[in-house]
Write a protein that holds these residues in place. Structure first.
Motif, PDB file in Angstrom:
ATOM      1  N   TYR A 161      -5.365  56.477 -45.916  1.00  0.00           N
ATOM      2  CA  TYR A 161      -5.592  55.177 -46.581  1.00  0.00           C
ATOM      3  C   TYR A 161      -6.384  55.356 -47.876  1.00  0.00           C
ATOM      4  CZ  TYR A 161      -9.483  55.402 -43.102  1.00  0.00           C
ATOM      5  OH  TYR A 161     -10.517  55.802 -42.279  1.00  0.00           O
ATOM      6  N   PRO A 162      -5.838  56.196 -48.779  1.00  0.00           N
ATOM      7  CA  PRO A 162      -6.630  56.604 -49.949  1.00  0.00           C
ATOM      8  C   PRO A 162      -6.685  55.578 -51.061  1.00  0.00           C
ATOM      9  CG  PRO A 162      -4.445  57.523 -50.102  1.00  0.00           C
ATOM     10  CD  PRO A 162      -4.508  56.826 -48.762  1.00  0.00           C
ATOM     11  N   VAL A 163      -7.780  55.585 -51.776  1.00  0.00           N
ATOM     12  CA  VAL A 163      -7.820  55.044 -53.127  1.00  0.00           C
ATOM     13  C   VAL A 163      -7.142  56.098 -54.003  1.00  0.00           C
ATOM     14  CG1 VAL A 163      -9.280  54.329 -55.046  1.00  0.00           C
ATOM     15  CG2 VAL A 163      -9.992  53.828 -52.687  1.00  0.00           C
ATOM     16  N   VAL A 164      -6.155  55.701 -54.767  1.00  0.00           N
ATOM     17  CA  VAL A 164      -5.457  56.632 -55.660  1.00  0.00           C
ATOM     18  C   VAL A 164      -5.498  56.136 -57.091  1.00  0.00           C
ATOM     19  CG1 VAL A 164      -3.194  57.570 -56.296  1.00  0.00           C
ATOM     20  CG2 VAL A 164      -3.925  57.599 -53.905  1.00  0.00           C
ATOM     21  N   LEU A 184       0.369  61.774 -46.350  1.00  0.00           N
ATOM     22  CA  LEU A 184      -0.320  60.506 -46.576  1.00  0.00           C
ATOM     23  C   LEU A 184      -0.061  59.562 -45.412  1.00  0.00           C
ATOM     24  CD1 LEU A 184       1.436  61.260 -49.481  1.00  0.00           C
ATOM     25  CD2 LEU A 184      -0.224  59.612 -50.320  1.00  0.00           C
ATOM     26  N   TRP A 185      -1.089  58.755 -45.094  1.00  0.00           N
ATOM     27  CA  TRP A 185      -0.848  57.647 -44.156  1.00  0.00           C
ATOM     28  C   TRP A 185      -1.694  56.445 -44.557  1.00  0.00           C
ATOM     29  CZ3 TRP A 185      -4.304  55.269 -40.722  1.00  0.00           C
ATOM     30  CH2 TRP A 185      -5.512  55.949 -40.463  1.00  0.00           C
ATOM     31  N   HIS A 186      -1.181  55.278 -44.207  1.00  0.00           N
ATOM     32  CA  HIS A 186      -1.807  54.015 -44.601  1.00  0.00           C
ATOM     33  C   HIS A 186      -1.297  52.947 -43.638  1.00  0.00           C
ATOM     34  CE1 HIS A 186      -3.776  52.966 -48.665  1.00  0.00           C
ATOM     35  NE2 HIS A 186      -4.005  51.896 -47.901  1.00  0.00           N
ATOM     36  N   THR A 187      -1.979  51.823 -43.568  1.00  0.00           N
ATOM     37  CA  THR A 187      -1.422  50.675 -42.859  1.00  0.00           C
ATOM     38  C   THR A 187      -0.880  49.697 -43.899  1.00  0.00           C
ATOM     39  OG1 THR A 187      -3.583  49.563 -42.763  1.00  0.00           O
ATOM     40  CG2 THR A 187      -2.945  50.923 -40.875  1.00  0.00           C
ATOM     41  N   PRO A 217      -5.173  48.537 -50.935  1.00  0.00           N
ATOM     42  CA  PRO A 217      -3.763  48.206 -50.784  1.00  0.00           C
ATOM     43  C   PRO A 217      -2.880  49.431 -50.550  1.00  0.00           C
ATOM     44  CG  PRO A 217      -4.709  46.981 -52.615  1.00  0.00           C
ATOM     45  CD  PRO A 217      -5.741  47.977 -52.185  1.00  0.00           C
ATOM     46  N   VAL A 218      -1.865  49.239 -49.718  1.00  0.00           N
ATOM     47  CA  VAL A 218      -0.942  50.326 -49.388  1.00  0.00           C
ATOM     48  C   VAL A 218      -0.245  50.866 -50.632  1.00  0.00           C
ATOM     49  CG1 VAL A 218       1.038  48.804 -48.956  1.00  0.00           C
ATOM     50  CG2 VAL A 218       0.858  51.003 -47.739  1.00  0.00           C
ATOM     51  N   GLU A 219      -0.186  50.075 -51.696  1.00  0.00           N
ATOM     52  CA  GLU A 219       0.440  50.545 -52.941  1.00  0.00           C
ATOM     53  C   GLU A 219      -0.197  51.831 -53.452  1.00  0.00           C
ATOM     54  OE1 GLU A 219       1.793  46.344 -52.673  1.00  0.00           O
ATOM     55  OE2 GLU A 219      -0.097  47.385 -52.248  1.00  0.00           O
ATOM     56  N   ASN A 220      -1.458  52.082 -53.105  1.00  0.00           N
ATOM     57  CA  ASN A 220      -2.092  53.331 -53.529  1.00  0.00           C
ATOM     58  C   ASN A 220      -1.331  54.538 -52.993  1.00  0.00           C
ATOM     59  OD1 ASN A 220      -5.106  53.011 -54.843  1.00  0.00           O
ATOM     60  ND2 ASN A 220      -4.516  51.218 -53.634  1.00  0.00           N
ATOM     61  N   SER A 221      -1.006  54.521 -51.703  1.00  0.00           N
ATOM     62  CA  SER A 221      -0.238  55.626 -51.126  1.00  0.00           C
ATOM     63  C   SER A 221       1.195  55.633 -51.645  1.00  0.00           C
ATOM     64  CB  SER A 221      -0.232  55.522 -49.594  1.00  0.00           C
ATOM     65  OG  SER A 221      -1.483  55.904 -49.057  1.00  0.00           O
ATOM     66  N   LEU A 222       1.789  54.450 -51.800  1.00  0.00           N
ATOM     67  CA  LEU A 222       3.167  54.373 -52.267  1.00  0.00           C
ATOM     68  C   LEU A 222       3.306  54.917 -53.691  1.00  0.00           C
ATOM     69  CD1 LEU A 222       4.134  50.830 -50.912  1.00  0.00           C
ATOM     70  CD2 LEU A 222       4.663  53.053 -49.893  1.00  0.00           C
ATOM     71  N   LEU A 223       2.351  54.595 -54.544  1.00  0.00           N
ATOM     72  CA  LEU A 223       2.400  55.084 -55.921  1.00  0.00           C
ATOM     73  C   LEU A 223       2.290  56.608 -55.973  1.00  0.00           C
ATOM     74  CD1 LEU A 223       0.164  52.400 -57.691  1.00  0.00           C
ATOM     75  CD2 LEU A 223       2.590  52.853 -58.183  1.00  0.00           C
ATOM     76  N   PHE A 224       1.399  57.166 -55.141  1.00  0.00           N
ATOM     77  CA  PHE A 224       1.238  58.616 -55.148  1.00  0.00           C
ATOM     78  C   PHE A 224       2.493  59.287 -54.604  1.00  0.00           C
ATOM     79  CE2 PHE A 224      -0.744  62.744 -54.083  1.00  0.00           C
ATOM     80  CZ  PHE A 224      -1.440  62.966 -55.262  1.00  0.00           C
ATOM     81  N   ALA A 225       3.058  58.740 -53.517  1.00  0.00           N
ATOM     82  CA  ALA A 225       4.274  59.309 -52.953  1.00  0.00           C
ATOM     83  C   ALA A 225       5.424  59.233 -53.953  1.00  0.00           C
ATOM     84  CB  ALA A 225       4.639  58.587 -51.661  1.00  0.00           C
ATOM     85  N   GLN A 226       5.509  58.128 -54.670  1.00  0.00           N
ATOM     86  CA  GLN A 226       6.560  57.979 -55.679  1.00  0.00           C
ATOM     87  C   GLN A 226       6.418  59.042 -56.772  1.00  0.00           C
ATOM     88  OE1 GLN A 226       6.409  54.314 -57.978  1.00  0.00           O
ATOM     89  NE2 GLN A 226       8.637  54.238 -58.076  1.00  0.00           N
ATOM     90  N   ALA A 227       5.177  59.303 -57.179  1.00  0.00           N
ATOM     91  CA  ALA A 227       4.946  60.328 -58.202  1.00  0.00           C
ATOM     92  C   ALA A 227       5.285  61.718 -57.674  1.00  0.00           C
ATOM     93  CB  ALA A 227       3.493  60.275 -58.679  1.00  0.00           C
ATOM     94  N   LEU A 228       4.930  61.988 -56.428  1.00  0.00           N
ATOM     95  CA  LEU A 228       5.279  63.279 -55.825  1.00  0.00           C
ATOM     96  C   LEU A 228       6.795  63.451 -55.798  1.00  0.00           C
ATOM     97  CD1 LEU A 228       2.788  63.200 -52.812  1.00  0.00           C
ATOM     98  CD2 LEU A 228       2.609  64.712 -54.801  1.00  0.00           C
ATOM     99  N   TYR A 265       6.329  66.129 -49.568  1.00  0.00           N
ATOM    100  CA  TYR A 265       5.312  65.248 -49.015  1.00  0.00           C
ATOM    101  C   TYR A 265       5.828  64.593 -47.749  1.00  0.00           C
ATOM    102  CZ  TYR A 265       7.896  61.156 -50.750  1.00  0.00           C
ATOM    103  OH  TYR A 265       8.847  60.198 -50.970  1.00  0.00           O
ATOM    104  N   GLU A 266       4.892  64.064 -46.976  1.00  0.00           N
ATOM    105  CA  GLU A 266       5.210  63.274 -45.789  1.00  0.00           C
ATOM    106  C   GLU A 266       4.355  62.012 -45.853  1.00  0.00           C
ATOM    107  OE1 GLU A 266       5.931  65.449 -42.240  1.00  0.00           O
ATOM    108  OE2 GLU A 266       5.034  63.930 -40.940  1.00  0.00           O
ATOM    109  N   LEU A 267       4.981  60.865 -45.634  1.00  0.00           N
ATOM    110  CA  LEU A 267       4.299  59.579 -45.763  1.00  0.00           C
ATOM    111  C   LEU A 267       4.533  58.745 -44.512  1.00  0.00           C
ATOM    112  CD1 LEU A 267       2.923  57.255 -47.420  1.00  0.00           C
ATOM    113  CD2 LEU A 267       5.213  56.727 -48.312  1.00  0.00           C
ATOM    114  N   HIS A 268       3.435  58.247 -43.921  1.00  0.00           N
ATOM    115  CA  HIS A 268       3.522  57.379 -42.751  1.00  0.00           C
ATOM    116  C   HIS A 268       2.843  56.056 -43.069  1.00  0.00           C
ATOM    117  CE1 HIS A 268       4.983  60.537 -39.985  1.00  0.00           C
ATOM    118  NE2 HIS A 268       4.283  61.336 -40.772  1.00  0.00           N
ATOM    119  N   ILE A 269       3.607  54.977 -42.963  1.00  0.00           N
ATOM    120  CA  ILE A 269       3.063  53.634 -43.143  1.00  0.00           C
ATOM    121  C   ILE A 269       3.104  52.932 -41.790  1.00  0.00           C
ATOM    122  CG2 ILE A 269       3.229  51.447 -44.362  1.00  0.00           C
ATOM    123  CD1 ILE A 269       2.598  53.787 -46.196  1.00  0.00           C
TER     124      ILE A 269
END
Length: 260
Positions: free
Chosen positions: A150-153, A195-198, A205-216, A223-227
């Motif tokens: 649940y990172p701040v990105v 990455l994981w987030h709720t 906001p979950v957009e922090n993880s989504l933005l980083f995953a999109q950039a990756l 990468y592996e992403l779990h929401i």
């Protein structure tokens, strides 16, 4: 805890409360060197949450992975001091790899919330060893893997205002805001990431993880992403939410897949 800096800590301001950054190893016994995860607790760059430190390191130990907890500087210390501490922690583990029974090419960094921002900063702002430093500083500070919980990105639209203020102060320069919006700093050399987030996280906001995953994804970085559907911010190991608590096993499996 072991002091990260052998001499006077860089940037110590005697007008501010003194804090000595430390690293605490949690090693496992194994016949061959294991991977190691450096854990950075969250706390909005204002404190470090205890439940996101030692318990997480022990959980990785239970899954056959060594860990260290990094107690990095927070407010009133501002950028770059938390990053300097995280980079030093990575270098410290590599320089002590033999005594820790750790593979120096399998050193990752994990962070929760603002600690996730610190981990993503370490994973996008790094360098080779410094020839003018001590034995520790001669090591590379590029992590071999990132784990962002649940990172701040970003420091943009979906940024966490408290973390931004604690790290950069009021009205920070736009260049700093962009440089530390880490989704803008991803390259093809960024380490593989978990990455994981709720989905309804009310704090970050979950957009922090989504933005980083999109950039990756855009740069071809594995990468592996779990929401997870729903859950409060700051869950840590998420023992109160068994479904979300699966993240630690998923992460350990992923780390083994990438060489840990």
């Amino acid at each position: 805890p072991i002091a990260l800096w052998d001499t006077a800590t860089p940037g110590m301001d005697t007008a501010q409360p003194m804090f000595e950054p430390t690293i605490t190893p949690y090693s496992i016994e194994s016949p061959s060197p294991s991977g190691c995860v450096i854990v950075c607790p969250g706390g909005g760059y204002g404190h470090r949450a205890e439940h996101e430190g030692k318990p997480v390191a022990r959980a990785f130990n239970d899954r056959g992975i060594s860990a260290c907890v990094c107690d990095y500087r927070v407010a009133p210390y501002r950028h770059p001091y938390p990053l300097l501490d995280a980079q030093r922690a990575i270098r410290w583990v590599r320089s002590h790899a033999v005594e820790l029974n750790v593979d120096p090419e399998a050193v990752g960094i994990l962070g929760f919330s603002a600690g996730g921002h610190l981990a993503s900063t370490a994973g996008t702002h790094y360098g080779a060893g410094r020839s003018d430093g001590d034995e520790i500083d001669r090591q590379s500070c590029r992590p071999d893997a990132l784990v962002l919980c649940y990172p701040v990105v970003t420091f943009g639209e979906f940024g966490h205002r408290g973390s931004i203020k604690n790290l950069l102060g009021d009205n920070p320069p736009e260049a700093f805001v962009r440089m530390l919006s880490n989704e803008t700093q991803v390259t093809a050399d960024t380490p593989p990431s978990f990455l994981w987030h709720t989905a309804d996280d009310p704090g970050v906001p979950v957009e922090n993880s989504l933005l980083f995953a999109q950039a990756l994804s855009a740069h071809g970085v594995p990468y592996e992403l779990h929401i997870y559907r729903s859950g409060r911010h700051g869950l840590g190991l998420a023992e109160e939410a068994p479904h979300i608590a699966t993240w630690i096993d998923l992460c350990a499996d992923w780390l083994r897949e990438v060489g840990f």
